[in-house]
Enzyme design. Structure first.
Site, short mmCIF file in Angstrom:
data_model
loop_
_atom_site.label_atom_id
_atom_site.label_comp_id
_atom_site.label_asym_id
_atom_site.label_seq_id
_atom_site.Cartn_x
_atom_site.Cartn_y
_atom_site.Cartn_z
N LYS A 53 0.20 14.39 -16.14
CA LYS A 53 -0.09 14.77 -17.43
C LYS A 53 -1.05 13.87 -18.14
O LYS A 53 -2.08 14.24 -18.96
CB LYS A 53 1.38 14.66 -18.30
CG LYS A 53 2.39 16.00 -18.19
CD LYS A 53 3.71 15.92 -18.50
CE LYS A 53 4.32 16.95 -18.02
NZ LYS A 53 5.68 17.13 -18.34
N GLN A 97 9.98 13.29 -21.18
CA GLN A 97 10.05 13.86 -19.80
C GLN A 97 11.42 13.84 -19.70
O GLN A 97 12.43 12.92 -19.79
CB GLN A 97 9.49 12.91 -18.99
CG GLN A 97 9.30 13.59 -17.49
CD GLN A 97 8.65 14.63 -17.24
OE1 GLN A 97 7.50 14.80 -17.80
NE2 GLN A 97 9.21 15.62 -16.78
N ASP A 120 6.31 20.68 -26.18
CA ASP A 120 6.97 21.28 -25.15
C ASP A 120 7.73 22.75 -25.71
O ASP A 120 8.33 23.65 -24.86
CB ASP A 120 8.12 20.46 -24.75
CG ASP A 120 7.84 19.87 -23.32
OD1 ASP A 120 6.98 20.50 -22.64
OD2 ASP A 120 8.46 19.03 -22.89
#
Ligand code: NAP
Length: 285
Positions: A53, A97, A120
């Site tokens: 990322k 995460q 997300d």
């Protein structure tokens, strides 16, 4: 023989679009785009994802802010950090995460992220927005799947779409996105009784189960578009999808490989969501 959908190429195209727009925003409006990535503990797979990322952020011209926290970080400490990032104007998107260590309640953390920065699209507000079709961010993997289907030139309208898997991050939002594109959608799961029969009716089959080579060629309708979301690590270390590629390829018109199909799309769509967040926060979109 099915045509292989090149996820790397489609992902590169999405990232190139994002990079171009990011450069334009900086030149014309003086706007910088920033993504904060938070990782807790030493999960090696999470570490790889976070590094990827960061690299993607650099490639598209974003600032990335990494917060690598110790395994023993308390929930309160993590929530404090999320609140700081919610208020930080340099940070347009926040990604925590997953999975988090067991002593931390993932839901509480997801719910603490400001919905405007929830790139997300896991926050209940963003999930709800997908249901009513008024979303800003789409969850990255299902959005990537839609882009791959689009790349084949397939019109989803009126097509029989079958999604295997009903998780909150893939199956359910995937089904909603196909429905919004006027597909006739069936969702299957572990309690579905006549799975093969249902699959054989699918013009578009999206498989997100997490079982290596589960869907075989005899479950696929001639000419179907087959998208394999699965990522399974075999004993020999190789990555493999939920679809048995060799037999499925013979029936499909288009099919994604694993690796090199859906996988590369997820990060590209994360970059796209972060750009959208930055524009919205600047009142541009
Ligand atoms: P998950 O939360 O474990 O959900 C799996 C789903 O598959 C569940 O809904 C389950 O049904 C269903 N299922 C399990 N066994 C089945 C069977 N025998 N027949 C029919 N359905 C069955 O997994 P997920 O998070 O959605 O992920 C699915 C796969 O996609 C995994 O391999 C994951 O690694 C991969 N993935 C890839 C990406 C990417 O970027 N490429 C991103 C996310 C996930 P029940 O609900 O009835 O249990």
């Amino acid at each position: 023989m099915g045509q292989i959908i090149d996820g790397k190429a489609v992902s590169a195209a999405v990232k190139a679009e994002v990079a171009e727009e990011t450069a334009k925003l900086r030149e014309e409006k003086g706007l910088k785009v920033g993504l904060a990535v938070v990782i807790v503990g030493n999960n090696p797979a999470s570490r790889v994802y976070v590094n990827n990322k960061k690299k993607a952020c650099e490639a598209v011209g974003f600032q990335s802010f990494e917060y690598a926290l110790d395994e023993n970080t308390t929930q309160e400490q993590l929530l404090d950090l999320v609140n700081v990032l919610n208020r930080d104007d340099r940070v347009n998107g926040i990604l925590v995460q997953l999975p988090l260590p067991k002593h931390i309640d993932e839901k509480a953390v997801i719910n603490a992220i400001s919905p405007d920065k929830d790139v997300d699209a896991f926050h209940p507000i963003n999930v709800g927005k997908i249901m009513i079709g008024e979303y800003s961010f789409l969850p990255c993997t299902p959005a990537g799947v839609m882009r791959l289907i689009e790349s084949t030139g397939t019109d989803i309208t009126g097509k029989q779409c079958v999604v295997i898997g009903r998780s909150n991050i893939v199956g359910k939002p995937q089904a909603m996105l196909l429905l919004q594109k006027n597909g006739t959608v069936t969702i299957c799961h572990s309690k579905t009784k006549n799975l093969k029969e249902v699959c054989l009716g699918a013009d578009i089959l999206v498989v997100a189960i997490g079982r290596a080579n589960f869907v075989t060629g005899d479950m696929i309708k001639e000419g179907a578009v087959v998208i394999d979301v699965g990522m399974n690590r075999l004993d020999n270390g190789k990555l493999c999808g939920d679809v048995e590629f060799e037999s499925a390829e013979k029936k499909a018109s288009f099919i994604t490989p694993v690796p090199g199909g859906v996988g590369p799309m997820t990060i590209a769509m994360l970059m796209k969501n972060t750009l959208t967040a930055a524009k919205q926060q600047a009142g541009i979109e």
